[in-house]
Design an enzyme around this catalytic site. Structure first.
Site, PDB file in Angstrom:
ATOM      1  N   LYS A 109      40.057  43.752  49.413  1.00  0.00           N
ATOM      2  CA  LYS A 109      39.341  42.757  48.617  1.00  0.00           C
ATOM      3  C   LYS A 109      40.169  42.527  47.361  1.00  0.00           C
ATOM      4  O   LYS A 109      40.138  43.327  46.425  1.00  0.00           O
ATOM      5  CB  LYS A 109      37.954  43.298  48.266  1.00  0.00           C
ATOM      6  CG  LYS A 109      36.891  42.273  48.049  1.00  0.00           C
ATOM      7  CD  LYS A 109      37.085  41.362  46.860  1.00  0.00           C
ATOM      8  CE  LYS A 109      36.750  41.953  45.519  1.00  0.00           C
ATOM      9  NZ  LYS A 109      37.097  41.016  44.423  1.00  0.00           N
ATOM     10  N   GLY A 165      40.573  49.524  39.091  1.00  0.00           N
ATOM     11  CA  GLY A 165      39.969  48.551  38.191  1.00  0.00           C
ATOM     12  C   GLY A 165      39.454  49.245  36.949  1.00  0.00           C
ATOM     13  O   GLY A 165      39.926  50.319  36.582  1.00  0.00           O
ATOM     14  N   SER A 166      38.469  48.633  36.327  1.00  0.00           N
ATOM     15  CA  SER A 166      37.968  49.159  35.068  1.00  0.00           C
ATOM     16  C   SER A 166      37.141  50.434  35.294  1.00  0.00           C
ATOM     17  O   SER A 166      36.541  50.624  36.355  1.00  0.00           O
ATOM     18  CB  SER A 166      37.100  48.099  34.387  1.00  0.00           C
ATOM     19  OG  SER A 166      36.015  47.771  35.225  1.00  0.00           O
ATOM     20  N   THR A 167      37.106  51.259  34.275  1.00  0.00           N
ATOM     21  CA  THR A 167      36.332  52.496  34.359  1.00  0.00           C
ATOM     22  C   THR A 167      34.843  52.171  34.536  1.00  0.00           C
ATOM     23  O   THR A 167      34.130  52.845  35.283  1.00  0.00           O
ATOM     24  CB  THR A 167      36.589  53.360  33.113  1.00  0.00           C
ATOM     25  OG1 THR A 167      37.975  53.749  33.145  1.00  0.00           O
ATOM     26  CG2 THR A 167      35.737  54.614  33.075  1.00  0.00           C
ATOM     27  N   GLY A 210      34.298  51.173  38.068  1.00  0.00           N
ATOM     28  CA  GLY A 210      34.620  52.371  38.855  1.00  0.00           C
ATOM     29  C   GLY A 210      33.444  53.350  38.913  1.00  0.00           C
ATOM     30  O   GLY A 210      33.180  53.966  39.949  1.00  0.00           O
ATOM     31  N   GLU A 224      41.324  54.580  40.575  1.00  0.00           N
ATOM     32  CA  GLU A 224      42.414  54.390  39.601  1.00  0.00           C
ATOM     33  C   GLU A 224      41.848  53.492  38.516  1.00  0.00           C
ATOM     34  O   GLU A 224      41.618  52.300  38.752  1.00  0.00           O
ATOM     35  CB  GLU A 224      43.624  53.712  40.254  1.00  0.00           C
ATOM     36  CG  GLU A 224      44.296  54.515  41.353  1.00  0.00           C
ATOM     37  CD  GLU A 224      45.161  55.646  40.832  1.00  0.00           C
ATOM     38  OE1 GLU A 224      45.166  55.918  39.613  1.00  0.00           O
ATOM     39  OE2 GLU A 224      45.824  56.279  41.669  1.00  0.00           O
ATOM     40  N   CYS A 250      47.633  49.358  33.345  1.00  0.00           N
ATOM     41  CA  CYS A 250      46.817  50.547  33.107  1.00  0.00           C
ATOM     42  C   CYS A 250      47.621  51.648  32.434  1.00  0.00           C
ATOM     43  O   CYS A 250      47.063  52.495  31.755  1.00  0.00           O
ATOM     44  CB  CYS A 250      46.231  51.038  34.418  1.00  0.00           C
ATOM     45  SG  CYS A 250      47.485  51.249  35.681  1.00  0.00           S
ATOM     46  N   GLU A 272      40.638  50.527  25.565  1.00  0.00           N
ATOM     47  CA  GLU A 272      41.703  49.888  26.343  1.00  0.00           C
ATOM     48  C   GLU A 272      41.627  48.378  26.066  1.00  0.00           C
ATOM     49  O   GLU A 272      40.600  47.750  26.319  1.00  0.00           O
ATOM     50  CB  GLU A 272      41.495  50.147  27.838  1.00  0.00           C
ATOM     51  CG  GLU A 272      42.608  49.526  28.672  1.00  0.00           C
ATOM     52  CD  GLU A 272      42.402  49.711  30.176  1.00  0.00           C
ATOM     53  OE1 GLU A 272      41.302  49.415  30.669  1.00  0.00           O
ATOM     54  OE2 GLU A 272      43.359  50.132  30.849  1.00  0.00           O
TER      55      GLU A 272
HETATM   56  P1  NAD Z   1      37.453  45.156  37.387  1.00  0.00           P
HETATM   57  O1  NAD Z   1      36.868  46.509  37.365  1.00  0.00           O
HETATM   58  O2  NAD Z   1      36.726  44.070  36.694  1.00  0.00           O
HETATM   59  O3  NAD Z   1      37.667  44.652  38.892  1.00  0.00           O
HETATM   60  C1  NAD Z   1      38.432  45.375  39.820  1.00  0.00           C
HETATM   61  C2  NAD Z   1      38.031  44.953  41.226  1.00  0.00           C
HETATM   62  O4  NAD Z   1      36.686  45.370  41.471  1.00  0.00           O
HETATM   63  C3  NAD Z   1      38.050  43.432  41.473  1.00  0.00           C
HETATM   64  O5  NAD Z   1      38.542  43.174  42.757  1.00  0.00           O
HETATM   65  C4  NAD Z   1      36.572  43.083  41.380  1.00  0.00           C
HETATM   66  O6  NAD Z   1      36.255  41.922  42.112  1.00  0.00           O
HETATM   67  C5  NAD Z   1      35.921  44.302  41.999  1.00  0.00           C
HETATM   68  N1  NAD Z   1      34.504  44.520  41.650  1.00  0.00           N
HETATM   69  C6  NAD Z   1      33.825  44.034  40.589  1.00  0.00           C
HETATM   70  N2  NAD Z   1      32.537  44.412  40.658  1.00  0.00           N
HETATM   71  C7  NAD Z   1      32.398  45.178  41.768  1.00  0.00           C
HETATM   72  C8  NAD Z   1      31.307  45.884  42.360  1.00  0.00           C
HETATM   73  N3  NAD Z   1      30.101  45.885  41.823  1.00  0.00           N
HETATM   74  N4  NAD Z   1      31.540  46.576  43.500  1.00  0.00           N
HETATM   75  C9  NAD Z   1      32.759  46.618  44.053  1.00  0.00           C
HETATM   76  N5  NAD Z   1      33.823  45.952  43.538  1.00  0.00           N
HETATM   77  C10 NAD Z   1      33.652  45.241  42.404  1.00  0.00           C
HETATM   78  O7  NAD Z   1      38.927  45.356  36.819  1.00  0.00           O
HETATM   79  P2  NAD Z   1      40.017  44.237  36.486  1.00  0.00           P
HETATM   80  O8  NAD Z   1      39.605  43.566  35.223  1.00  0.00           O
HETATM   81  O9  NAD Z   1      40.301  43.420  37.686  1.00  0.00           O
HETATM   82  O10 NAD Z   1      41.310  45.151  36.231  1.00  0.00           O
HETATM   83  C11 NAD Z   1      41.607  45.709  34.991  1.00  0.00           C
HETATM   84  C12 NAD Z   1      41.269  47.198  34.933  1.00  0.00           C
HETATM   85  O11 NAD Z   1      41.908  47.875  36.016  1.00  0.00           O
HETATM   86  C13 NAD Z   1      41.762  47.887  33.690  1.00  0.00           C
HETATM   87  O12 NAD Z   1      40.772  48.729  33.191  1.00  0.00           O
HETATM   88  C14 NAD Z   1      42.956  48.710  34.162  1.00  0.00           C
HETATM   89  O13 NAD Z   1      43.270  49.822  33.395  1.00  0.00           O
HETATM   90  C15 NAD Z   1      42.533  49.077  35.535  1.00  0.00           C
HETATM   91  N6  NAD Z   1      43.702  49.424  36.356  1.00  0.00           N
HETATM   92  C16 NAD Z   1      43.919  50.744  36.667  1.00  0.00           C
HETATM   93  C17 NAD Z   1      45.037  51.093  37.416  1.00  0.00           C
HETATM   94  C18 NAD Z   1      45.333  52.520  37.777  1.00  0.00           C
HETATM   95  O14 NAD Z   1      46.133  52.722  38.677  1.00  0.00           O
HETATM   96  N7  NAD Z   1      44.713  53.507  37.135  1.00  0.00           N
HETATM   97  C19 NAD Z   1      45.917  50.108  37.854  1.00  0.00           C
HETATM   98  C20 NAD Z   1      45.655  48.791  37.507  1.00  0.00           C
HETATM   99  C21 NAD Z   1      44.529  48.462  36.768  1.00  0.00           C
END
Ligand code: NAD
Length: 453
Positions: free
Chosen positions: A154, A207-209, A212, A229, A263, A356
């Site tokens: 996704k 994605g975001s904490t 997550g 992650e 990240c 962040e």
């Molecule tokens: P986000 O958490 O908004 O979204 C990440 C993904 O989750 C997207 O595909 C989104 O559509 C999906 N999502 C949203 N709501 C959901 C739900 N309820 N259930 C399941 N999936 C859902 O994050 P973002 O804004 O796309 O990315 C930025 C964040 O990602 C930052 O916090 C960054 O630090 C983190 N990040 C971490 C790493 C790592 O390896 N640690 C790498 C890249 C980015």
């Protein structure tokens, strides 16, 4: 969600329209994946390896096309986008060697033979963010497929284009239908369904904490396997005995790379007090020298932010009256541009120091000694990466052991190396990706005892 339009963040112009997958379509894809996985796990290891090598070759042949798609969709500088397409290819090629080496153990026991098998999990859901669409897709995809799982990816709403193309390339390379599917759409629909559906046996979420934690709560209902992650607020620790010129020349790239949407961004620079003034003198020309502009130009080092909404979020960390020590180039015209920005002095309670930002904003803070450097580096709920600049080997070892983060580099700012494990301490994540042990996260160990009498 019906179809939606994807914008080019450097021009604000539409790139294309993408279908948004519904919950019902997600369920149907999960059923297809379950059935495809039963055949995929039975494909002989050598044949699975051959198909993954063909997949890597197809990605290689489409490398320039994928890079250009990422430039248009994500605004990444073309040099970075080419590196990202190369990483996707290399990660698939690296794990193409795994099916033929997925050995278990033979354990000495009384009365028979004891062996372990590394069984695939089943269907794996990959939920990918928008900041590095190709690399992050590959980190879950390649080892999951190599271990005999089917994968549903996704991509993030804002950046689905390369993932969609990679899904087509997998089919063109000969991967059986249903083994790898890409479902663009909303996190709250497709992502949530992958988390909730009992037919999905593992989630890899990047994605975001904040999101997550919701995903972790959802997975807990089924004790679903999970790799997380998440965010970061990493420190770049500069000691006075280091090569200050190099530390200052490289510091901007450790945080402004991908416009800070990384990240691993070293978004808190901590500098030993006695070297602080000199470091700032050296940092200023380095920041002003970051080439911000047209992502299609091969010389460009930093592009725009991903969206208008994200730019407003980043700007909220630098309100009127903020202590901006200096800033880099502000690109004019359309596009979601934000200049490289250095904040100093900042208080330890400042949002910009604690949260962040995920944009090109960095704070610089002095510290008095080694103990305080480690204490400040660890004073965050995150623990993803960090850098340590010193010529003192003993100190490099002590500080590396003291900093609570999964990925540290000494006298460098290493980006992700797919040969080595990657992941976070504390609220930066759970589990590790990449490296030689990645298949552990996509298999269950099965122990079988066979009586000899
Ligand atoms: P986000 O958490 O908004 O979204 C990440 C993904 O989750 C997207 O595909 C989104 O559509 C999906 N999502 C949203 N709501 C959901 C739900 N309820 N259930 C399941 N999936 C859902 O994050 P973002 O804004 O796309 O990315 C930025 C964040 O990602 C930052 O916090 C960054 O630090 C983190 N990040 C971490 C790493 C790592 O390896 N640690 C790498 C890249 C980015």
């Amino acid at each position: 969600m019906s179809s939606y339009t994807v914008l080019n963040p450097a021009t604000e112009q539409p790139v294309t329209t993408v279908p948004g997958t519904s919950a019902e379509e997600t369920d149907a894809a999960i059923e297809r994946a379950r059935s495809a996985q039963r055949s995929w796990r039975a494909v002989a290891p050598g044949d699975r390896a051959r198909l993954l090598r063909a997949f890597a070759a197809a990605v290689d042949a489409a490398g320039e096309e994928l890079a250009q798609l990422e430039v248009a969709n994500s605004g990444h500088p073309v040099s970075a986008a080419r590196w990202e397409a190369g990483q996707l290819r290399d990660v698939i090629a690296y794990y193409a060697a795994a099916p033929e080496r997925l050995t278990g153990k033979q354990i000495p026991v009384a009365g028979g033979l004891d062996v372990t098998f590394n069984e695939p999990l089943g269907v794996v859901g990959l939920i990918v963010p928008w900041n590095f669409p190709m690399p992050i897709l590959s980190w879950g995809l390649a080892p999951a497929l190599a271990a005999g799982n089917a994968v549903i990816a996704k991509p993030a709403e804002l950046t689905p284009l390369t993932a969609i193309r990679v899904g087509q390339l997998a089919l063109e390379a000969g991967l059986p239908e249903g083994v790898f599917q890409v479902l663009p759409g909303k996190g709250s629909v497709v992502g949530q369904r992958l988390v909730d559906h009992p037919g999905v046996r593992k989630i890899v979420f990047t994605g975001s904490t904040q999101v997550g934690k919701q995903v972790m709560t959802g997975c807990a209902q089924q004790v679903k396997r999970l790799t997380l992650e998440l965010g970061g607020k990493s420190a770049n620790i500069v000691f006075a005995d280091s090569d200050l010129e190099r530390a200052a020349a490289t510091a901007p790239y450790a945080v402004f790379d991908n416009a800070g949407q990384d990240c691993c961004a070293r978004s808190r620079i901590l500098v030993e007090k006695s070297a602080f003034e000199r470091f700032m003198e050296l940092l200023e020309p380095a920041v002003k020298g970051v080439r911000v502009g047209d992502p299609a130009s091969p010389d460009t080092e930093m592009g725009p932010l991903i969206s208008a909404g994200h730019r407003a979020h980043v700007a909220s960390y630098v309100p009127e009256g903020s202590p901006v020590a200096f800033a880099g180039h502000q690109q004019a015209g359309p596009g979601y541009w934000y200049p490289p920005t250095v904040l100093a002095p900042v208080s330890f309670t400042d949002r910009a120091y604690r949260e962040e930002i995920f944009g090109p904003v960095v704070t610089v803070t002095p510290f008095s000694d080694e103990a305080q450097a480690v204490e400040l580096a660890n004073d965050t709920p995150y623990g993803l990466s960090g850098s340590i600049w010193t010529r003192d080997l003993g100190r490099a070892i002590r500080v590396s052991r003291g900093v609570e983060a999964g990925n540290l580099s000494v006298n460098s700012h290493s980006s992700v190396r797919y040969w080595t494990p990657f992941g976070g301490f504390k609220q930066s994540g759970l589990g590790r990706e990449l490296g030689p042990d990645a298949l552990d996260a996509f298999t269950e160990v099965k122990n079988v005892f066979m009586a000899s009498d």
